[in-house]
Enzyme design. Structure first.
Site, PDB file in Angstrom:
ATOM      1  CG  ASP A 118    -130.454  24.496  -4.653  1.00  0.00           C
ATOM      2  OD1 ASP A 118    -131.461  24.163  -5.312  1.00  0.00           O
ATOM      3  OD2 ASP A 118    -130.470  24.609  -3.417  1.00  0.00           O
ATOM      4  CG  ASN A 160    -128.257  23.131   7.781  1.00  0.00           C
ATOM      5  OD1 ASN A 160    -129.107  23.720   7.100  1.00  0.00           O
ATOM      6  ND2 ASN A 160    -127.250  22.473   7.242  1.00  0.00           N
ATOM      7  CG  HIS A 163    -129.749  24.484   3.803  1.00  0.00           C
ATOM      8  ND1 HIS A 163    -129.285  23.194   3.625  1.00  0.00           N
ATOM      9  CD2 HIS A 163    -131.052  24.454   3.431  1.00  0.00           C
ATOM     10  CE1 HIS A 163    -130.263  22.442   3.155  1.00  0.00           C
ATOM     11  NE2 HIS A 163    -131.343  23.184   3.037  1.00  0.00           N
TER      12      HIS A 163
END
Ligand code: PGA
Length: 237
Positions: free
Chosen positions: A67, A136, A138
């Site tokens: 990313d 969370n 991810h």
């Protein structure tokens, strides 16, 4: 799924580096999927050390990163391209032209997503993907609640992700709102996955991801369905 609890961060880093290095020894032109964040830094340090000793040769290795922040240029110290150069690529004999990070500043970001998907296919897919995990759940920047099937796409970063990443910026407000990320589908197509998690604050989400239901609310839970996953954890601070 193989689950390993490391003795400490150093042990975690050595174990992950061992798996990456075995991949490169077995397949010198391997396609490595790489990750950024605090957790992989020790893994990369270990790989550099073994490279310096002559134990690993990166000359044929190709890489794709998960990313990048949207709107952040590659030479910006906050960019993931900069992170990869300074934490690994600048210190080993990898050809920079063989390293790939999605562009966060392409004029047409949709086209950039398509280009990145095509690139991964042209490379023949990912042999081994290294992953971190967010609080969370991810993986990459695939935030909770997104469809599992997505390939590379643009994502709006959740509050907890921006909060966790503000330590790399001057303030919370300076953390970008959007990122480009390889999707869950692309990650699941990698032939081998290695997930690393360090610190007591990651214990709860790891347990949810490994033992809980497979749900887009915990993106890493999809890894339960992958045939070759190794999870290496250290929950001590
Ligand atoms: P960290 O990030 O390694 O800095 O904890 C992991 C992630 O958010 O994927």
């Amino acid at each position: 799924m193989k689950y390993i609890e490391a003795k400490n961060y150093n042990d975690l880093s050595r174990k992950a580096a061992n798996i990456l290095s075995a991949q490169v020894i077995l397949k010198p032109d391997a396609v490595l999927g790489l990750a950024t964040g605090s957790t992989p830094i020790g893994t990369y340090k270990q790989l550099i050390e073994w490279y310096e000793k002559g134990d690993i040769d990166f000359s044929g290795v190709r890489t794709v990163n998960l990313d990048e922040y949207v709107g952040v240029t590659p030479d910006d110290p906050h960019s993931y391209r900069y992170f990869m150069n300074t934490n690994l690529f600048d210190h080993v004999n990898i050809k920079k032209s063989n390293t790939n990070v999605p562009s966060g500043t392409a004029v047409d970001m949709e086209k950039e997503c398509e280009r990145y998907n095509n690139l991964i296919s042209e490379l023949g897919g990912i042999d081994l993907q290294l992953l971190g995990i967010g609080h969370n759940g991810h993986i990459g920047f695939n935030e909770p609640g997104q469809a599992f099937e997505k390939m590379t796409h643009i994502v709006e970063l959740g509050e907890s992700t921006r909060e966790a990443n503000k330590r790399f910026f001057d303030s919370y407000d300076a953390v970008p709102h959007y990122a480009i990320t390889m999707g869950i589908k692309a990650i699941m197509q990698a032939r081998k996955l290695v997930l690393i998690a360090n610190g007591s604050d990651k214990e709860e989400i790891i347990k949810k991801a490994i033992y809980g239901p497979v749900t887009p609310e915990v993106p890493a839970s999809i890894l339960q369905l992958h045939p070759d996953v190794t999870v290496i954890c250290c929950f001590k601070d």
